[in-house]
Design an enzyme around this catalytic site. Structure first.
Site, short mmCIF file in Angstrom:
data_model
loop_
_atom_site.label_atom_id
_atom_site.label_comp_id
_atom_site.label_asym_id
_atom_site.label_seq_id
_atom_site.Cartn_x
_atom_site.Cartn_y
_atom_site.Cartn_z
CD GLU A 1 37.79 -99.12 91.14
OE1 GLU A 1 36.97 -98.68 90.30
OE2 GLU A 1 38.36 -98.44 92.00
CG ASN B 1 40.88 -91.43 92.42
OD1 ASN B 1 41.83 -92.19 92.25
ND2 ASN B 1 39.64 -91.82 92.28
CD GLU C 1 41.77 -103.29 93.92
OE1 GLU C 1 41.26 -102.36 93.29
OE2 GLU C 1 42.94 -103.29 94.32
CB CYS D 1 36.33 -95.10 91.16
SG CYS D 1 36.90 -95.76 92.71
P1 NAD Z 1 44.42 -93.23 83.53
O1 NAD Z 1 43.55 -94.41 83.57
O2 NAD Z 1 45.06 -92.90 82.24
O3 NAD Z 1 45.63 -93.42 84.59
C1 NAD Z 1 45.58 -94.27 85.72
C2 NAD Z 1 46.95 -94.88 85.94
O4 NAD Z 1 47.32 -95.64 84.80
C3 NAD Z 1 48.08 -93.87 86.13
O5 NAD Z 1 49.04 -94.38 87.04
C4 NAD Z 1 48.69 -93.81 84.76
O6 NAD Z 1 50.03 -93.36 84.76
C5 NAD Z 1 48.59 -95.25 84.33
N1 NAD Z 1 48.63 -95.46 82.88
C6 NAD Z 1 48.20 -94.63 81.89
N2 NAD Z 1 48.40 -95.19 80.68
C7 NAD Z 1 48.95 -96.40 80.90
C8 NAD Z 1 49.39 -97.46 80.06
N3 NAD Z 1 49.27 -97.39 78.73
N4 NAD Z 1 49.90 -98.56 80.62
C9 NAD Z 1 50.01 -98.67 81.96
N5 NAD Z 1 49.63 -97.71 82.82
C10 NAD Z 1 49.10 -96.58 82.30
O7 NAD Z 1 43.62 -92.02 84.12
P2 NAD Z 1 43.91 -90.44 84.02
O8 NAD Z 1 44.37 -90.06 82.66
O9 NAD Z 1 44.80 -90.07 85.16
O10 NAD Z 1 42.45 -89.86 84.29
C11 NAD Z 1 41.51 -89.85 83.24
C12 NAD Z 1 40.15 -90.21 83.73
O11 NAD Z 1 40.16 -91.51 84.30
C13 NAD Z 1 39.59 -89.34 84.84
O12 NAD Z 1 39.04 -88.18 84.38
C14 NAD Z 1 38.56 -90.26 85.45
O13 NAD Z 1 37.37 -90.21 84.74
C15 NAD Z 1 39.18 -91.61 85.30
N6 NAD Z 1 39.81 -92.07 86.57
C16 NAD Z 1 39.19 -93.02 87.27
C17 NAD Z 1 39.73 -93.44 88.47
C18 NAD Z 1 39.08 -94.49 89.28
O14 NAD Z 1 39.21 -94.49 90.49
N7 NAD Z 1 38.40 -95.44 88.67
C19 NAD Z 1 40.90 -92.88 88.95
C20 NAD Z 1 41.54 -91.89 88.18
C21 NAD Z 1 40.97 -91.50 86.99
#
Ligand code: NAD
Length: 490
Positions: A259, A161, A471, A293
């Site tokens: 976060e 995002n 952060e 977020c």
């Molecule tokens: P996610 O948490 O799966 O991914 C975030 C990051 O973590 C990405 O770079 C991803 O490649 C990495 N990642 C995923 N699995 C991992 C693992 N096992 N080990 C290490 N890194 C890993 O989020 P998503 O699938 O992209 O989105 C799903 C939901 O998460 C969204 O719908 C939203 O609700 C939430 N989200 C929150 C934020 C925030 O700012 N807090 C940001 C993005 C998404």
């Protein structure tokens, strides 16, 4: 101009990974693609890192930590970070276009993101030579002092995002404290983290200090977090992934900053400045199409102002037209088809299973010329009960729920009534009420009379399921150095 030219980066981008000062392919040469969320068209491809690639990146960052980065004086490191800020500003328009193409966000928001990213490097540059320790008085027979030493190689796991801002938010304080960083951007939005490698290189950041491994979370991300030479993980993303990262980091006792998003309230008390509350609420939920977020995704309003707020919010939400981010529309697309489906499912459940009132929106948007785009209408769910899933779960889209309360006291209880605790806003002219709210709310950041007030210098992070660690601001630095105490008997 052809539409394909108009909605393109206008240049060939080098999207290979950045490891040890070189641009490289994955060891098995596998690649993944990334699309423009407004058209659904593939706009580029990048390597899908293997565990071997992650190993190489971490080894390079470890060597740089003990080598070139450590050899540089803290003042010189600060100068390098200042130069990075200047170069990023020089490249701002180009970087903003690429961020918009990759993430979908309106161009003005991408421009703000790039400026904020530059501001992170500028802000933390000044701390590189000021992380000094203490002397501890133990009496005549001892000398005792502390050193602030870099924690080591850090892993920075970035969400989609705010791709570049989140990268800069973690990397700038890490580098200022003398750490090195291996960045794993989200697969949906890897471009600007990769391009930052060229900027840092030009600024004089030695090879290995900033490495980028691209690819999936389950493969590249998991290998990085599990790597025994990673000393600290900074993660922004979903709760579930964050919990897994915490478990994985525990295997080699790495510290973590998590976060994990939120369901932040915007409280509007009966004495609020109505105009400010309306503008603040719209900004809180529709910035980046709600994929924030810290979004204010729950309006908690005293009954006396409920009708007046709705009378103003509904037409404003209905009037927000969607379009391609490069045309700088009021609202851009969601990041992916999957995110569009998820948001749609949340709203459908609220409408059909929970019989909630959708006051405006509540459907995907068709944008002429952009039929492949992932657009969703700005949505408001009115008078939602506290236990409704739409109130409790992070939707991560342009969906605001409205909860009506009878008093300031009830407002605090309702505002605290989710498992999250990231941010909270309040609109009131009564300073005592505002301060009591700030005291009693479960949140890491509280905004009074302006949602999203603050910026790079204001510490940011959550409580409860929103995570822990801070952060931004001075507080972020404490994740990136450890205190060593030296005591001598004289
Ligand atoms: P996610 O948490 O799966 O991914 C975030 C990051 O973590 C990405 O770079 C991803 O490649 C990495 N990642 C995923 N699995 C991992 C693992 N096992 N080990 C290490 N890194 C890993 O989020 P998503 O699938 O992209 O989105 C799903 C939901 O998460 C969204 O719908 C939203 O609700 C939430 N989200 C929150 C934020 C925030 O700012 N807090 C940001 C993005 C998404």
């Amino acid at each position: 101009m052809e539409q394909t030219d108009r909605y393109s980066a206008g240049e060939a981008l080098d999207l290979r990974m950045a490891i040890d000062g070189k641009r490289v392919e994955a060891s098995d040469r596998a690649r993944m693609t990334t699309e423009d969320p407004a058209t659904g068209r593939v706009i580029g491809s990048f390597p899908a890192a293997t565990a071997d690639d992650v190993d190489r990146a971490v080894a390079s960052s470890k060597a740089a930590l003990k080598g070139a980065w450590r050899a540089m004086t803290p003042t010189a490191r600060g100068r390098v970070l200042s130069r990075a800020a200047a170069i990023l500003r020089r490249e701002a328009e180009r970087m903003a276009r690429i961020e918009t193409l990759d993430s979908g966000k309106p161009l003005r928001e991408a421009r703000t993101d790039i400026e904020t990213s530059a501001a992170y490097f500028e802000y933390y540059a000044g701390f590189a030579d000021k992380l000094q320790g203490d002397s501890i008085p133990l009496g005549m027979d001892y000398m005792s002092f502390t050193l602030h030493e870099p924690v080591g190689v850090t892993a920075q796991i970035i969400p989609w995002n705010f791709p570049l801002t989140t990268t800069a938010r973690g990397v700038a304080p890490a580098l200022a404290a003398g750490c090195t960083a291996v960045v794993k951007p989200a697969a949906l939005t890897s471009l600007t983290s990769l391009l930052l490698a060229d900027i840092l290189d030009e600024a004089g950041v030695p090879p290995g200090v900033y490495n980028v491994v691209t690819g999936s979370g389950s493969k590249a991300g998991a290998a990085l977090v599990a790597h025994p030479d990673i000393a600290h993980v900074t993660f922004t993303g979903s709760v579930e992934t964050g919990q897994g990262i915490m478990r994985s980091a525990a295997s080699h006792v790495a510290s973590v900053t998590l976060e994990l998003g939120g369901k932040s309230p915007v409280v509007v008390l009966a004495d609020a400045d109505l105009d400010a509350a309306v503008e603040g609420t719209l900004k809180a939920i529709y910035t980046n199409a709600g994929q924030v977020c810290s979004a204010g995704s729950r309006l908690v309003v005293e009954r006396k102002l409920h009708a007046a707020m709705m009378e103003r919010l509904v037409p404003r939400a209905a009037a927000m037209t969607a379009g391609h981010g490069l045309d700088d529309p009021p609202i851009g697309p969601l990041v992916s088809a999957e995110q569009l489906r998820t948001v749609g499912e949340h709203v459908e459940r609220a409408r059909t299973r929970n019989s909630l009132t959708i006051a405006v929106g509540g459907r995907p948007l068709k944008v002429p010329g952009f039929e492949g785009g992932h657009f969703y209408a700005p949505t408001i769910i009115d008078d939602a009960p506290a236990d409704a899933p739409a109130v409790q779960e992070e939707i991560f889209g342009p969906v605001l729920t409205v909860q009506i309360v009878e008093s300031a006291e009830e407002a605090i209880a309702v505002a605290n009534g989710t498992e999250f605790g990231l941010c909270a806003g309040i609109y009131t002219r009564n300073i005592s009420r505002a301060m009591a709210f700030a005291r009693d709310i479960d949140a890491g950041q509280v905004f009074i009379n302006q949602y999203f007030a603050g910026g790079v210098p204001t510490p940011f992070g959550g409580t409860k399921m929103s995570g822990f660690g801070r952060e931004k601001g001075l507080a972020a630095l404490s994740s990136y150095y450890r205190v060593k105490c030296v005591t001598t008997r004289l």
